[in-house]
Enzyme design. Structure first.
Site, PDB file in Angstrom:
ATOM      1  N   GLY A 111       0.781  -1.221   0.000  1.00 48.17           N
ATOM      2  CA  GLY A 111       0.000   0.000   0.000  1.00 48.17           C
ATOM      3  C   GLY A 111       0.813   1.271   0.000  1.00 48.17           C
ATOM      4  O   GLY A 111       0.323   2.317   0.420  1.00 48.17           O
ATOM      5  N   GLU A 120       4.788  -6.036   2.212  1.00 47.13           N
ATOM      6  CA  GLU A 120       4.378  -6.716   0.983  1.00 47.13           C
ATOM      7  C   GLU A 120       4.034  -5.723  -0.120  1.00 47.13           C
ATOM      8  O   GLU A 120       2.874  -5.590  -0.515  1.00 47.13           O
ATOM      9  CB  GLU A 120       3.125  -7.570   1.244  1.00 47.13           C
ATOM     10  CG  GLU A 120       3.325  -8.683   2.218  1.00 47.13           C
ATOM     11  CD  GLU A 120       2.008  -9.329   2.630  1.00 47.13           C
ATOM     12  OE1 GLU A 120       2.068 -10.458   3.114  1.00 47.13           O
ATOM     13  OE2 GLU A 120       0.940  -8.708   2.477  1.00 47.13           O
ATOM     14  N   PRO A 121       4.999  -5.000  -0.626  1.00 45.27           N
ATOM     15  CA  PRO A 121       4.668  -4.030  -1.674  1.00 45.27           C
ATOM     16  C   PRO A 121       4.392  -4.709  -3.018  1.00 45.27           C
ATOM     17  O   PRO A 121       5.045  -5.695  -3.364  1.00 45.27           O
ATOM     18  CB  PRO A 121       5.932  -3.168  -1.782  1.00 45.27           C
ATOM     19  CG  PRO A 121       6.983  -3.838  -0.966  1.00 45.27           C
ATOM     20  CD  PRO A 121       6.432  -5.059  -0.338  1.00 45.27           C
ATOM     21  N   GLY A 122       3.414  -4.183  -3.730  1.00 45.62           N
ATOM     22  CA  GLY A 122       3.171  -4.606  -5.109  1.00 45.62           C
ATOM     23  C   GLY A 122       3.360  -3.385  -6.003  1.00 45.62           C
ATOM     24  O   GLY A 122       4.283  -3.274  -6.798  1.00 45.62           O
ATOM     25  N   ARG A 173      -7.527   0.284 -15.037  1.00 40.34           N
ATOM     26  CA  ARG A 173      -7.575   1.181 -13.879  1.00 40.34           C
ATOM     27  C   ARG A 173      -8.252   2.528 -14.141  1.00 40.34           C
ATOM     28  O   ARG A 173      -9.023   2.992 -13.289  1.00 40.34           O
ATOM     29  CB  ARG A 173      -6.163   1.403 -13.316  1.00 40.34           C
ATOM     30  CG  ARG A 173      -5.468   0.106 -12.888  1.00 40.34           C
ATOM     31  CD  ARG A 173      -4.086   0.343 -12.313  1.00 40.34           C
ATOM     32  NE  ARG A 173      -4.129   0.933 -11.000  1.00 40.34           N
ATOM     33  CZ  ARG A 173      -3.869   2.184 -10.724  1.00 40.34           C
ATOM     34  NH1 ARG A 173      -3.494   3.019 -11.675  1.00 40.34           N
ATOM     35  NH2 ARG A 173      -3.956   2.645  -9.494  1.00 40.34           N
ATOM     36  N   TYR A 222     -11.206   3.147 -11.614  1.00 45.49           N
ATOM     37  CA  TYR A 222     -10.985   4.059 -10.476  1.00 45.49           C
ATOM     38  C   TYR A 222     -10.866   5.521 -10.879  1.00 45.49           C
ATOM     39  O   TYR A 222     -10.682   6.362 -10.020  1.00 45.49           O
ATOM     40  CB  TYR A 222      -9.634   3.775  -9.792  1.00 45.49           C
ATOM     41  CG  TYR A 222      -9.290   2.379  -9.456  1.00 45.49           C
ATOM     42  CD1 TYR A 222     -10.160   1.581  -8.727  1.00 45.49           C
ATOM     43  CD2 TYR A 222      -8.049   1.861  -9.815  1.00 45.49           C
ATOM     44  CE1 TYR A 222      -9.798   0.293  -8.381  1.00 45.49           C
ATOM     45  CE2 TYR A 222      -7.681   0.580  -9.461  1.00 45.49           C
ATOM     46  CZ  TYR A 222      -8.559  -0.195  -8.748  1.00 45.49           C
ATOM     47  OH  TYR A 222      -8.192  -1.465  -8.394  1.00 45.49           O
ATOM     48  N   CYS A 271     -15.794  -1.224 -27.879  1.00 42.32           N
ATOM     49  CA  CYS A 271     -17.117  -0.650 -28.066  1.00 42.32           C
ATOM     50  C   CYS A 271     -17.775  -0.567 -26.710  1.00 42.32           C
ATOM     51  O   CYS A 271     -18.585  -1.422 -26.331  1.00 42.32           O
ATOM     52  CB  CYS A 271     -17.939  -1.494 -29.019  1.00 42.32           C
ATOM     53  SG  CYS A 271     -17.331  -1.322 -30.684  1.00 42.32           S
ATOM     54  N   GLU A 272     -17.384   0.450 -25.958  1.00 31.94           N
ATOM     55  CA  GLU A 272     -17.805   0.598 -24.571  1.00 31.94           C
ATOM     56  C   GLU A 272     -17.448   2.032 -24.210  1.00 31.94           C
ATOM     57  O   GLU A 272     -16.281   2.411 -24.277  1.00 31.94           O
ATOM     58  CB  GLU A 272     -17.026  -0.434 -23.721  1.00 31.94           C
ATOM     59  CG  GLU A 272     -16.850  -0.096 -22.264  1.00 31.94           C
ATOM     60  CD  GLU A 272     -18.166  -0.010 -21.513  1.00 31.94           C
ATOM     61  OE1 GLU A 272     -19.037  -0.864 -21.742  1.00 31.94           O
ATOM     62  OE2 GLU A 272     -18.316   0.925 -20.710  1.00 31.94           O
ATOM     63  N   TYR A 275      -0.901  -3.796 -11.673  1.00 30.66           N
ATOM     64  CA  TYR A 275      -2.346  -3.945 -11.851  1.00 30.66           C
ATOM     65  C   TYR A 275      -2.821  -3.492 -13.233  1.00 30.66           C
ATOM     66  O   TYR A 275      -3.926  -2.982 -13.376  1.00 30.66           O
ATOM     67  CB  TYR A 275      -3.114  -3.185 -10.747  1.00 30.66           C
ATOM     68  CG  TYR A 275      -2.680  -3.601  -9.372  1.00 30.66           C
ATOM     69  CD1 TYR A 275      -3.026  -4.852  -8.868  1.00 30.66           C
ATOM     70  CD2 TYR A 275      -1.873  -2.779  -8.596  1.00 30.66           C
ATOM     71  CE1 TYR A 275      -2.591  -5.259  -7.614  1.00 30.66           C
ATOM     72  CE2 TYR A 275      -1.434  -3.186  -7.340  1.00 30.66           C
ATOM     73  CZ  TYR A 275      -1.790  -4.423  -6.864  1.00 30.66           C
ATOM     74  OH  TYR A 275      -1.355  -4.829  -5.636  1.00 30.66           O
TER      75      TYR A 275
HETATM   76  C1  LIG Z   1      -2.592  -6.382  -2.865  1.00 28.65           C
HETATM   77  C2  LIG Z   1      -1.890  -6.710  -1.612  1.00 28.65           C
HETATM   78  C3  LIG Z   1      -0.635  -6.156  -1.336  1.00 28.65           C
HETATM   79  C4  LIG Z   1       0.034  -5.136  -2.224  1.00 28.65           C
HETATM   80  O1  LIG Z   1      -0.627  -3.916  -2.247  1.00 28.65           O
HETATM   81  P1  LIG Z   1       0.018  -2.685  -3.046  1.00 28.65           P
HETATM   82  O2  LIG Z   1      -0.955  -1.590  -2.829  1.00 28.65           O
HETATM   83  O3  LIG Z   1       0.120  -3.100  -4.470  1.00 28.65           O
HETATM   84  O4  LIG Z   1       1.350  -2.423  -2.461  1.00 28.65           O
HETATM   85  C5  LIG Z   1      -0.007  -6.569  -0.181  1.00 28.65           C
HETATM   86  N1  LIG Z   1      -0.568  -7.459   0.649  1.00 28.65           N
HETATM   87  C6  LIG Z   1      -1.776  -7.997   0.419  1.00 28.65           C
HETATM   88  C7  LIG Z   1      -2.332  -8.982   1.370  1.00 28.65           C
HETATM   89  C8  LIG Z   1      -2.482  -7.641  -0.704  1.00 28.65           C
HETATM   90  O5  LIG Z   1      -3.672  -8.181  -0.937  1.00 28.65           O
END
Ligand SMILES: *Cc1c(COP(=O)(O)O)cnc(C)c1O
Length: 424
Positions: free
Chosen positions: A225, A266-268, A307, A311, A340-341, A378
């Site tokens: 997050g 846990e960064p994504g 996205r 959002y 087509c949307e 994403y």
């Molecule tokens: C999606 C998710 C993340 C990563 O979130 P980001 O906003 O992409 O950093 C980390 N932990 C869990 C459990 C998630 O579901």
């Protein structure tokens, strides 16, 4: 209107041209050097008694991306049993994977036996895990009662969020845990991609308070997050800044309780968002007159990038003139996708996908390339794939030496219809 002229980050015009010649457009492009640099930044996150960084693989699950992060020392956060299997097939050791999922699908038991760690995300998951592994070690994902997200769609904590065990139901959780003799060793929370570090820090302290409840907890996971700045003018998260108070929290907890907690994040988004772009072609241009808008129509859209329509998220867009002439002047356009949307619009107002918000860019001509930046997280993973029967776009990795390598080929029509059965 957004009048910022954005600049290219992931791609320079000559690399963009090379990739178009290699795989055509649309194509996802990732930059290995940036992925590695982000990985190193996350590994330097402040911590008191040890740190594990898990890549939230749902952000961009291509096996090559997983292997790059594995090589750099990251572990994996999986969001489904399918992701676990995908990571293992990509070469990730099961004991480097943790699973926090909305749907604890049958088959999770085998993965646990192979070393995957589960964070139960509901009372029923605690019960099912306990039945499968009486007396076993378990993690709990909590909803600490507070969320942080750009919109309710990215906010995954607080009363409007179904993720995790609601903090006020922990007495019920304890009854189930005792029934199975389960031992809680991890406390986890992930509250969303918020913009406010203060919210993240208070969620950390709320979550830490629940660690007191379980003497056996040795690992404290705050999820991901961390907001990134996609558009110029936005401010991203300074990991050192948000991490410092968390380090102090953990040190204070240790002084008070004698317990030195291992810390996990846990960064994504943080790891991948600004390491990827979508390379597209302007395939048509139209106008709705003086009172209307000028539209550029791309050969991509919600099929590659959902996205903005989901959002109202903002992605930089940089036009690369096919004839190399950057002195055409600028103009303002609404960029639309090829579906087509009417919702397939790539320049919505921030946070409101229903409002058109034209962008300034170099005056466009049909055949120009348009790079959509900030598309590493994403986008490929969450695309509205195959709508209008557009094939899934290829993925290209720019290696550290500058070489462009195809890491996923373009899908074929055969692959789109392969599971159809002819009964009529
Ligand atoms: C999606 C998710 C993340 C990563 O979130 P980001 O906003 O992409 O950093 C980390 N932990 C869990 C459990 C998630 O579901």
């Amino acid at each position: 209107m957004n009048t910022h002229l954005e600049t290219l980050r992931t791609l320079d015009p000559s690399t963009a041209g090379r990739i178009r010649d290699l795989v055509g457009t649309p194509a996802y492009v990732y930059d290995e050097k940036t992925l590695v640099a982000r990985a190193h930044e996350t590994l330097a996150f402040p911590n008191a008694f040890g740190l594990t960084v898990r890549y939230a693989m749902k952000a961009c699950p291509n096996g090559n991306i997983l292997r790059i992060f594995d090589r750099e020392g990251l572990h994996v956060d999986a969001s489904s049993v399918w992701e676990v299997e995908r990571a293992v097939r990509a070469g990730i050791e099961p004991d480097r994977i943790s699973l926090s999922t909305q749907e604890l699908a049958p088959g999770f038991e085998d993965w646990v036996r192979r070393g995957v760690k589960v964070n139960a995300c509901s009372l029923d998951q605690i019960d099912r895990y306990g039945r499968a592994f009486p007396g076993g070690e378990i993690g709990l994902r909590l909803n600490p009662g507070l969320g942080s997200g750009g919109t309710t769609k990215t906010n995954v904590g607080g009363p409007a969020s179904s993720f995790g065990i609601w903090h006020e139901t922990l007495d019920e959780a304890d009854v189930i845990l005792r029934k199975h003799g389960s031992v809680v060793v991890r406390i986890h929370s992930h509250i969303g991609s918020g913009s406010d570090p203060a919210v993240w820090i208070s969620a950390a302290s709320l979550t830490l308070a629940h660690v007191r409840r379980y003497e056996t907890v040795c690992s404290f996971n705050l999820g991901g997050g961390f907001k990134v700045a996609r558009m110029s003018g936005e401010t991203g998260t300074d990991l050192q800044l948000v991490g410092q108070p968390v380090r102090e929290l953990l040190e204070g907890f240790a002084r008070e309780t004698g317990r030195e907690l291992h810390f996990e994040i846990e960064p994504g988004t943080y790891l991948t968002a600004n390491a990827g772009a979508v390379l597209t072609t302007v395939q048509d241009i139209s106008t709705t007159g003086e009172e209307g808008y000028a539209f550029i129509k791309l050969d991509a859209g919600m099929t590659e990038l959902t996205r903005p329509s989901l959002y109202g998220s903002q992605h930089p867009m940089i036009l690369i003139p096919a004839d190399g002439d950057e002195r055409r002047g600028s103009a303002s356009y609404v960029a639309v996708g090829h579906c087509c949307e009417s919702g397939d619009m790539l320049t919505p107002r921030e946070g409101d996908p229903s409002v058109l918000d034209p962008r300034m860019m170099i005056r466009a001509q049909i055949g120009d390339l348009l790079v959509i930046e900030g598309a590493g997280a994403y986008c490929s993973a969450m695309a509205t794939k195959n709508y209008n029967s557009f094939p899934e776009a290829p993925e290209v990795l720019i290696r550290a030496n500058g070489e462009a390598a195809v890491i996923r080929r373009r899908q074929t029509l055969d692959q789109i219809i392969v599971n159809e059965e002819t009964v009529v």
